[in-house]
Design a protein around this motif. Structure first.
Motif, PDB file in Angstrom:
ATOM      1  N   THR A  75      12.494  44.262  88.040  1.00 21.77           N
ATOM      2  CA  THR A  75      13.857  43.710  88.002  1.00 21.77           C
ATOM      3  C   THR A  75      14.235  43.412  86.559  1.00 21.77           C
ATOM      4  O   THR A  75      13.379  43.356  85.676  1.00 21.77           O
ATOM      5  N   SER A  76      15.534  43.211  86.337  1.00 22.96           N
ATOM      6  CA  SER A  76      16.053  42.785  85.026  1.00 22.96           C
ATOM      7  C   SER A  76      15.570  43.672  83.892  1.00 22.96           C
ATOM      8  O   SER A  76      15.280  43.197  82.796  1.00 22.96           O
ATOM      9  N   ALA A  85      15.947  47.478  91.626  1.00 23.79           N
ATOM     10  CA  ALA A  85      15.609  46.091  91.959  1.00 23.79           C
ATOM     11  C   ALA A  85      14.582  46.107  93.083  1.00 23.79           C
ATOM     12  O   ALA A  85      14.922  46.350  94.243  1.00 23.79           O
ATOM     13  N   ASN A  89      15.980  38.409  92.358  1.00 21.45           N
ATOM     14  CA  ASN A  89      15.701  37.194  91.596  1.00 21.45           C
ATOM     15  C   ASN A  89      16.685  36.096  91.993  1.00 21.45           C
ATOM     16  O   ASN A  89      17.898  36.267  91.854  1.00 21.45           O
ATOM     17  N   LEU A 144      22.927  45.525  95.248  1.00 25.46           N
ATOM     18  CA  LEU A 144      22.094  44.441  95.774  1.00 25.46           C
ATOM     19  C   LEU A 144      22.535  44.021  97.174  1.00 25.46           C
ATOM     20  O   LEU A 144      21.699  43.694  98.024  1.00 25.46           O
TER      21      LEU A 144
END
Length: 246
Positions: A75-76, A85, A89, A144
């Protein structure tokens, strides 16, 4: 194609090229050059303003380091070709704001935009940033929403998109890792160093029509370049910055 699909498609396209926004900032900056002036009255006040701008930018970098150092694996990241993803989070800084990395980006480049003390330039930059990143954030959230469903909806309903709500704070699920932060964010420090040194040099060139190097900005630029080269080599050639299971 529906408007929602169009917004998502354009957001995904901008997501792929989001690293080039700083170059757009410099292009806009050239139109501001004739309006640059130093109205602060004294060298002490001018130096204080420069420090203030640098602190804003460095705060953005520290925010990105905090996010990267605590983020869950997968992630990120700095992926550009598609949304990724492996998990959602929702703790740490993500419990206070949905897009902390982009907030960090905004602060990093806002400091540079404020540096030349042309108010309309900072306003134009802020507007361009919002228009640019709003669609990226929309595309990310659509991805998401489809992947995590109600979990995403519940998190998004209580977490602001861009302005943090500190009262929502929940401890991060993963401990902060300096190695991960350095591995992910070394380019940001280099960008800040080059950005401030370039802005300062353009202003001196405009005012005096000659190259005039201020040593503190040159030192920062050289230091950031050294850190960039060192960390990039460590990342590409060694496993020093690797963290198991992260």
């Amino acid at each position: 194609m529906s408007l929602r699909e169009h917004l998502e498609d354009s957001g995904n396209w901008l997501f792929r090229w989001r690293s080039f926004l700083p170059f757009c900032l410099f292009l806009i900056y050239f139109t501001a050059i004739p309006h640059i002036h130093r109205p602060l009255g004294s060298e002490r006040l001018q130096n204080a303003w420069e420090v203030f701008c640098f602190v804003i930018s460095f705060t953005g970098l520290l925010l990105r380091c905090l996010v990267g150092g605590q983020a869950a694996p997968g992630t990120s990241g700095r992926n550009t070709r598609s949304q990724v993803a492996d998990s959602l989070n929702t703790t740490g800084i993500y419990s206070t704001v949905r897009h902390p990395l982009y907030l960090g980006n905004f602060l990093m480049w806002l400091g540079i935009a404020l540096f030349c003390f042309v108010p309309w330039f900072a306003l134009v930059f802020s507007l361009c940033f919002w228009l640019y990143y709003e669609r990226i954030m929309f595309a990310e959230e659509e991805f998401l929403r489809r992947k995590f469903g109600e979990t995403f909806t519940a998190w998004a309903s209580r977490t602001p998109a861009f302005i943090p709500r500190l009262s929502n704070w929940r401890p991060a699920a993963f401990p902060f890792s300096l190695k991960i932060a350095l591995r992910r964010e070394y380019t940001g420090l280099f960008g800040i160093g080059v950005g401030f040194a370039s802005m300062d040099q353009f202003e001196h060139l405009l005012a005096t029509h000659r190259i005039s190097l201020e040593m503190h900005w040159i030192a920062i630029c050289i230091f950031s370049l050294f850190i960039y080269i060192t960390l990039r080599m460590l990342k590409k050639k060694t496993k020093i910055l690797d963290v198991s299971h992260r």
